[in-house]
Design a protein around this motif. Structure first.
Motif, short mmCIF file in Angstrom:
data_model
loop_
_atom_site.label_atom_id
_atom_site.label_comp_id
_atom_site.label_asym_id
_atom_site.label_seq_id
_atom_site.Cartn_x
_atom_site.Cartn_y
_atom_site.Cartn_z
N LEU A 85 0.82 -1.21 0.00
CA LEU A 85 0.00 0.00 0.00
C LEU A 85 0.85 1.27 0.00
CD1 LEU A 85 -2.67 -1.19 2.58
CD2 LEU A 85 -3.11 -0.68 0.17
N VAL A 86 1.95 1.24 0.75
CA VAL A 86 2.82 2.42 0.82
C VAL A 86 3.70 2.54 -0.42
CG1 VAL A 86 4.76 3.48 2.06
CG2 VAL A 86 2.83 2.55 3.34
N PHE A 91 0.10 5.20 -0.44
CA PHE A 91 -0.54 5.56 0.83
C PHE A 91 0.51 6.07 1.81
CE2 PHE A 91 -3.88 2.94 -0.88
CZ PHE A 91 -5.05 3.36 -0.26
N GLY A 92 0.08 6.93 2.73
CA GLY A 92 0.96 7.34 3.82
C GLY A 92 1.05 6.23 4.85
N TRP A 93 2.19 6.17 5.56
CA TRP A 93 2.37 5.06 6.52
C TRP A 93 1.37 5.11 7.66
CZ3 TRP A 93 7.45 5.55 9.85
CH2 TRP A 93 7.50 6.82 10.47
N GLU A 94 0.73 6.27 7.87
CA GLU A 94 -0.27 6.38 8.92
C GLU A 94 -1.66 5.94 8.44
OE1 GLU A 94 -0.65 10.30 6.73
OE2 GLU A 94 0.93 8.85 7.20
N GLU A 95 -1.79 5.61 7.15
CA GLU A 95 -3.10 5.29 6.58
C GLU A 95 -3.34 3.79 6.39
OE1 GLU A 95 -4.28 8.65 3.48
OE2 GLU A 95 -2.30 7.81 2.97
N ARG A 172 5.69 12.45 10.55
CA ARG A 172 5.64 13.02 9.19
C ARG A 172 5.83 14.53 9.23
NH1 ARG A 172 3.51 11.77 4.09
NH2 ARG A 172 2.69 9.76 4.78
N HIS A 173 5.18 15.19 10.21
CA HIS A 173 5.31 16.65 10.37
C HIS A 173 6.78 17.04 10.58
CE1 HIS A 173 4.38 20.76 11.61
NE2 HIS A 173 5.15 20.56 12.66
N ASN A 174 7.49 16.22 11.35
CA ASN A 174 8.90 16.50 11.63
C ASN A 174 9.84 15.92 10.57
OD1 ASN A 174 8.90 18.01 14.13
ND2 ASN A 174 8.11 16.17 15.12
#
Length: 224
Positions: A85-86, A91-95, A172-174
């Protein structure tokens, strides 16, 4: 033999809980699965009949050899689907966790073997967790808690222990992910936060709580 999704969820949950304690309590399993202890007891009796676990009332539960084999098959499918998926669908790893929770119950062995080959036989999923091979062997990943990394030693993020959506969004933000190269510049005594240097970015400060969930590989000679 094909098992229901519910039974597979129980087996996987017991496997993960056994990594922390050899014998799993009924209440602990109920908390992990967000269900009632009475429901857990009923399911454990069924799984015991199928020889997937050893269970005695009031003494806890542990997987049998067959149960462990099944758990590793489920985990293998889950982590391969997360990787797919990633890496292939963007996909993002948080999804991906909830989607992989559904896909892990697909029973086709041929599909999973072909998926593994298609992906290039990956050793770890997008969060750095090892992917069992077709024989149920779990790769050993050498890693150290970021909190134990010496100052000014280059290291590479290899896994994340807390994989909640909020944690992964913060990382992800960092701009921190698997493979991120960094080093610790300073530790602050007041709250034990860390100032870190990430390759190609300005220095940032992260909390002790965040750092405690990050694991790295490094070489004492200075090579990550």
């Amino acid at each position: 033999m094909k098992y229901s999704s519910s039974k597979e969820n129980y087996i996987k949950a017991i496997f993960h809980l056994q990594q922390e304690e050899n014998v799993v309590s009924t209440n602990g399993l109920a908390r992990a699965l967000s269900t009632k202890p009475a429901s857990v007891t009923d399911m454990l009796k069924k799984l015991k009949t199928q020889k997937l676990l050893q269970y005695q009332p009031y003494k806890g539960v542990k997987l049998s050899a067959e149960g462990k084999k099944l758990a590793l098959q489920i985990i293998r499918k889950h982590r391969l689907w997360e990787y797919f998926l990633v890496e292939k669908l963007g996909f993002g790893w948080e999804e991906v966790h909830e989607i992989a929770e559904e896909l892990e119950h697909i029973s086709s062995k041929k599909l999973i073997e072909r998926l593994d080959i298609f992906l290039g036989l990956p050793k770890t999923d997008p969060h750095g967790d090892p992917i069992p091979d077709g024989q149920g062997r779990m790769p050993l990943i050498e890693q150290t808690s970021l909190l134990e990394l010496p100052h000014n030693i280059p290291a590479k993020i290899v896994s994340v222990s807390n994989q909640s959506t909020s944690m992964l969004e913060l990382l992800r933000h960092n701009k921190i992910g698997i493979g991120t190269k960094l080093s610790i510049i300073r530790r602050f005594e007041f709250d034990h936060s860390l100032e870190i240097s990430i390759t190609g970015q300005p220095f940032i400060t992260i909390s002790e709580q965040l750092a405690a969930n990050l694991y790295v590989s490094y070489d004492a000679t200075g090579k990550p």
